[in-house]
Design a protein around this motif. Structure first.
Motif, PDB file in Angstrom:
ATOM      1  N   HIS A   1       0.759  -1.113   0.012  1.00  0.00           N
ATOM      2  CA  HIS A   1      -0.098  -0.107   0.015  1.00  0.00           C
ATOM      3  C   HIS A   1       0.830   1.285   0.040  1.00  0.00           C
ATOM      4  CE1 HIS A   1      -3.148   2.995   0.708  1.00  0.00           C
ATOM      5  NE2 HIS A   1      -2.417   3.224   2.105  1.00  0.00           N
TER       6      HIS A   1
ATOM      7  N   CYS B   1       1.402   5.071   0.581  1.00  0.00           N
ATOM      8  CA  CYS B   1       0.352   6.104   1.406  1.00  0.00           C
ATOM      9  C   CYS B   1       1.033   7.365   1.286  1.00  0.00           C
ATOM     10  CB  CYS B   1       0.573   5.489   2.847  1.00  0.00           C
ATOM     11  SG  CYS B   1      -0.896   6.428   3.922  1.00  0.00           S
TER      12      CYS B   1
ATOM     13  N   SER C   1       1.887   5.345   9.090  1.00  0.00           N
ATOM     14  CA  SER C   1       2.273   4.347   8.899  1.00  0.00           C
ATOM     15  C   SER C   1       1.621   3.210   9.642  1.00  0.00           C
ATOM     16  CB  SER C   1       3.941   4.305   9.006  1.00  0.00           C
ATOM     17  OG  SER C   1       4.162   2.855   8.321  1.00  0.00           O
TER      18      SER C   1
ATOM     19  N   ALA D   1      -2.109   2.904   8.555  1.00  0.00           N
ATOM     20  CA  ALA D   1      -2.394   2.143   7.437  1.00  0.00           C
ATOM     21  C   ALA D   1      -2.054   0.959   7.456  1.00  0.00           C
ATOM     22  CB  ALA D   1      -1.488   2.927   6.364  1.00  0.00           C
ATOM     23  N   GLY D   2      -0.960   0.362   8.010  1.00  0.00           N
ATOM     24  CA  GLY D   2      -0.492  -1.170   8.388  1.00  0.00           C
ATOM     25  C   GLY D   2      -1.685  -2.001   8.976  1.00  0.00           C
TER      26      GLY D   2
ATOM     27  N   LEU E   1      -4.518  -2.206   6.262  1.00  0.00           N
ATOM     28  CA  LEU E   1      -3.951  -3.172   5.138  1.00  0.00           C
ATOM     29  C   LEU E   1      -4.301  -4.641   5.850  1.00  0.00           C
ATOM     30  CD1 LEU E   1      -2.684  -3.716   2.605  1.00  0.00           C
ATOM     31  CD2 LEU E   1      -0.432  -3.339   3.436  1.00  0.00           C
TER      32      LEU E   1
ATOM     33  N   VAL F   1       3.396  -1.265   3.726  1.00  0.00           N
ATOM     34  CA  VAL F   1       3.146   0.073   3.697  1.00  0.00           C
ATOM     35  C   VAL F   1       4.561   0.972   3.125  1.00  0.00           C
ATOM     36  CG1 VAL F   1       2.272   2.142   5.026  1.00  0.00           C
ATOM     37  CG2 VAL F   1       1.185  -0.087   5.282  1.00  0.00           C
TER      38      VAL F   1
END
Length: 292
Positions: free
Chosen positions: A187, A189, A210, A213-214, A217, A237
């Motif tokens: 991903h 970002c 991060s 987003a992790g 995901l 990420v």
């Protein structure tokens, strides 16, 4: 019900032959049939046989398909191969063929966006409109098979996390499973303005972004991990430009999988910026998967 075949669009170019060989390998892995299609709007309504080449309107069309079929059968003796000539515009024929296919595989010249616009690249048009996955293969890619012990390969998939991506992950996991290959989910970002300070990127803000987003995901991937326990998965990420992150993940991969939204503004390109960048610059075949 018999599984849908993999369809290849042929035009006689080295790229389309590479696509046919790539598709044959994939059909063999998945236990599917292969359909070789050449579409020409001036094709004779009743294909003629037994005529000399200068009298046979379909001679060159038939030769294109037969040459590809011969190359495929030399590589896969037991593969079910169907040869098909279609009297339609190529884009229309391929979009129609996609409806009854597991995927469509096409040769791609890797044109830049402006060149593709003026030359009317059919591969990009089909990839941007088909309701099934479309794999784009360049001429140097179809015949190459990395050695089993080379340490490279696997499937990479770029995930945006801006909405559902189940179709994208399903295709990526199925493809990795069929190859017995690892899957790398990435991903990209982009950093928001607040992540930047006068001295550069604020590490605390970047770390929070991060981490968040992790976690997203991981939640998106987890159901597919559970359904495909035999696939080794890594998730990454990368902060920054999404296209660069996805292209970086594709280095050394056998296939890069990217998504395309089915619903988009009428004035917007059918392939987004990330998909465009990957199609033009990835060094491996690229699968464009439509999803909601």
């Amino acid at each position: 019900m018999e599984p849908a075949p993999i369809t290849v669009g042929l035009d006689g170019s080295p790229e389309s032959l590479a696509a046919a060989l790539w598709a044959a390998d994939e059909a063999d892995r998945r236990g599917l049939g292969l359909r070789l299609v050449h579409a020409w709007i001036l094709l004779a309504g009743e294909p003629s046989t037994g005529l000399p080449a200068d009298k046979d309107q379909n001679y060159w069309a038939r030769r294109i398909v037969r040459a590809a079929a011969t190359s495929v059968r030399e590589r896969h003796h037991d593969l079910s191969v169907t040869e098909d000539l279609v009297a339609e515009d190529p884009e229309t024929a391929l979009l129609r063929a996609a409806e009854g296919s597991t995927m469509v595989v096409l040769g791609s010249r890797g044109l830049e966006r402006v060149e593709s616009f003026f030359l009317g690249d059919i591969s990009l048009q089909v990839a941007g409109r088909a309701e099934r996955p479309v794999v784009l293969v360049r001429s140097a890619e179809g015949g190459a098979r990395p050695p089993a012990d080379s340490g490279v390969g696997g499937v990479a998939v770029g995930v945006s996390l801006h909405g559902p991506c189940d179709s994208l992950l399903e295709f990526a996991f199925e493809t990795a499973a069929a190859r017995g290959a690892p899957l790398h989910v990435v991903h990209g970002c982009p950093l928001p303005v607040q992540a930047y300070a006068p001295w550069g990127v604020d590490p605390d803000v970047a770390g929070e972004i991060s981490k968040d987003a992790g976690e997203k995901l991981s939640r998106a991937v987890q159901p597919w991990r559970e359904r495909n326990p035999g696939v080794t998965v890594t998730s990454t990420v990368r902060l920054g430009n999404a296209a660069r992150a996805t292209l970086a993940a594709s280095e050394g991969a056998e296939l890069l999988v990217i998504g395309r939204r089915r619903h988009h503004p009428a004035v917007a390109p059918r392939l987004g910026n990330v998909a465009q960048a990957c199609v033009h610059h990835a060094r491996c075949p690229v699968a464009v998967v439509p999803h909601d």
